[in-house]
Motif scaffolding. Structure first.
Motif, short mmCIF file in Angstrom:
data_model
loop_
_atom_site.label_atom_id
_atom_site.label_comp_id
_atom_site.label_asym_id
_atom_site.label_seq_id
_atom_site.Cartn_x
_atom_site.Cartn_y
_atom_site.Cartn_z
N GLY A 16 -6.45 5.51 -7.17
CA GLY A 16 -5.49 6.41 -7.80
C GLY A 16 -5.95 6.91 -9.16
O GLY A 16 -6.98 6.49 -9.69
N GLU A 38 0.80 -1.23 0.00
CA GLU A 38 0.00 0.00 0.00
C GLU A 38 0.83 1.27 0.00
O GLU A 38 0.57 2.19 -0.77
CB GLU A 38 -0.96 0.04 1.20
CG GLU A 38 -2.11 -0.93 1.12
CD GLU A 38 -1.76 -2.27 1.75
OE1 GLU A 38 -0.55 -2.55 1.88
OE2 GLU A 38 -2.69 -3.00 2.11
N GLU A 46 0.12 4.15 -4.76
CA GLU A 46 -1.22 4.66 -4.50
C GLU A 46 -2.13 4.29 -5.66
O GLU A 46 -3.34 4.43 -5.56
CB GLU A 46 -1.20 6.16 -4.25
CG GLU A 46 -0.11 6.92 -4.95
CD GLU A 46 -0.01 8.32 -4.43
OE1 GLU A 46 -0.34 9.24 -5.21
OE2 GLU A 46 0.38 8.48 -3.25
#
Ligand SMILES: Nc1ncnc2c1ncn2[C@@H]1O[C@H](COP(=O)(O)OP(=O)(O)OP(=O)(O)O)[C@@H](O)[C@H]1O
Ligand SMILES: [Mg+2]
Length: 148
Positions: free
Chosen positions: A135, A104, A108
């Protein structure tokens, strides 16, 4: 799950990261198998039990598929740089099993695929899948092709 993987392949391009989550035996590898078929890559997709990552080169001119089992990855995807894969991740489609809590912070932009299996009923082969695009890359992507 295999058919879903094939459909998903049509939406993917080089540089994409797909994070698969779901309990043991949920169907993460099965989905990846379909993904490999859809992308037209070499080699059968299997559970990368004894390797952290396996590279499947394209049989055509598409991106290679990098299939990662992050279970044994201590740090995160940055550790993958040390794995000496002979492909660059930004030029590949990267699929990660067991990547939660590891990838993570590094990305993103990712497609998050969560596979849910009805608990308790061992005869139930139905899976419920939630696909979330995160994203810029996925902000305006049309995922409707995934649902039959
Ligand atoms: N609807 C279904 N979708 C996916 N797999 C199914 C389904 N029904 C039965 N199965 C079986 O469940 C098993 C799923 O295994 P798979 O290796 O894909 O899961 P996984 O999530 O990758 O497991 P692991 O956590 O061990 O990596 C396979 O043996 C497959 O044949
Ligand atoms: Mg697996």
């Amino acid at each position: 799950m295999r058919e879903l993987g094939r459909r998903l392949a049509k939406l993917l391009r080089a540089g994409d990261l797909v994070m698969l989550s779901g309990e043991l035996g949920a169907g993460k590898t099965t989905l990846t198998r379909g993904l490999g078929e859809g992308l037209g890559v070499r080699g059968a997709v299997t559970s990368p039990t004894f390797v952290i990552a396996r590279v499947h080169p394209s049989l055509g001119d598409g991106p290679p598929l990098v299939h990662v089992d992050a279970y044994r990855l201590g740090g995160g995807l940055d550790e993958m740089e040390d794995l000496d894969l002979d492909v660059s991740l930004p030029e590949s489609v990267v699929v990660v099993e067991w990547g939660e809590g590891k990838v993570e912070e590094l990305t993103e932009e990712r497609l998050q695929v969560r596979i849910h299996r009805a608990v308790g009923d061992t005869t139930d082969e139905v899976r419920h899948v939630t696909v979330t695009g995160l994203g810029e890359r996925w902000a305006s992507a049309d995922l409707s092709a995934l649902a039959a």
